[in-house]
Design an enzyme around this catalytic site. Sequence first.
Site, PDB file in Angstrom:
ATOM      1  N   LYS A 154       0.860  -1.180   0.000  1.00 47.20           N
ATOM      2  CA  LYS A 154       0.000   0.000   0.000  1.00 47.20           C
ATOM      3  C   LYS A 154       0.893   1.226   0.000  1.00 47.20           C
ATOM      4  O   LYS A 154       1.642   1.465   0.946  1.00 47.20           O
ATOM      5  CB  LYS A 154      -0.895  -0.005   1.226  1.00 47.20           C
ATOM      6  CG  LYS A 154      -1.761   1.227   1.295  1.00 47.20           C
ATOM      7  CD  LYS A 154      -2.804   1.084   2.354  1.00 47.20           C
ATOM      8  CE  LYS A 154      -3.553   2.381   2.506  1.00 47.20           C
ATOM      9  NZ  LYS A 154      -4.508   2.305   3.599  1.00 47.20           N
ATOM     10  N   LYS A 207      -2.223  -1.580  -3.766  1.00 42.73           N
ATOM     11  CA  LYS A 207      -3.084  -0.388  -3.741  1.00 42.73           C
ATOM     12  C   LYS A 207      -2.223   0.855  -3.805  1.00 42.73           C
ATOM     13  O   LYS A 207      -1.269   0.937  -3.030  1.00 42.73           O
ATOM     14  CB  LYS A 207      -3.876  -0.413  -2.430  1.00 42.73           C
ATOM     15  CG  LYS A 207      -4.704   0.829  -2.137  1.00 42.73           C
ATOM     16  CD  LYS A 207      -5.396   0.681  -0.806  1.00 42.73           C
ATOM     17  CE  LYS A 207      -6.214   1.911  -0.477  1.00 42.73           C
ATOM     18  NZ  LYS A 207      -6.917   1.783   0.793  1.00 42.73           N
TER      19      LYS A 207
END
Length: 282
Positions: A154, A207
């Site tokens: 992330k 992400k």
Amino acid sequence: KRAPIASLPGIDHLSIDGAVEEAGIAQSLGIPAVLLFGLPAAKDELGSGAYDDEGVIQLATRAIKAAHPDLLVIADLCLCEYTSHGHCGVLRADGVVDNDQTLELLARTAVSQAEAGADAVAPSDMMDGRVGALRGALDEHGLSETPIIAYSAKFASAFYGPFREAADSAPAFGDRRGYQMDPANAREAVKEARLDEDEGADVLMVKPALPYLDVIRRIRDSTELPIAAYNVSGEYAMIKAAAAQGLIDERAAVLEALTGIRRAGADIVITYHAKDVATWLR
Ligand code: PBG
Ligand code: ZN
């Protein structure tokens, strides 16, 4: 507050009943799962709304599972929507996130979410050692069947803007670069994914998605676990804004972008375009 450029389907301040209705629409379109984020009535220093058994996610999970038992409910697992300061963990006196104290609260949250009926938990906090801590806590509570979908890679991204606006979760000071990843560093992402796998993750997530297709591919090539990619709010808003101005063909652009995410190696795509795509592909 200023009006958002594009509203986020299913994120914009739904009531519990509204969430149940949205979930029903998703299911009727053939969407297999929803990912829940909570916006509590009140925020505090310790993010207590996250691990409250009567918290908004717990209530919504119970209500959605009661109405639509076959729809998978994934609970996003983080403290930032619940903390008054907007950071993903508990802060020490010097303003730095306390990793280990945060792990305890995340573990309580996971157990509470799974006991409410969540089919999977998805830790998005990026604390060190969280997957192992969550796995241990879930197992201890008889929840060894609850999978962990780990946000493994992330990145500290500019593309989270519309979400933070909607969830009112922008950090009150500082930024998340202490725990989210450096966009320039792909090797670190592969390493983090491997650590999460070793700690017991069932699915690895990348992400955002579109600026990190190479990371999806590298992780795909280094594991046998399923990979999820999260096409985040800013990626969604860019297409929506450009389409609204007549600059691109929305349907063609969305399908091309999501096809690229799949081609890069994602088995699961999490996207705000889901309802549109499901409708187009019927
Ligand atoms: C944080 C969290 C983020 C998003 C959801 N939960 C990122 C962040 O604010 O740092 C963003 C999702 C999106 O942009 O769609 N745990
Ligand atoms: Zn967070």
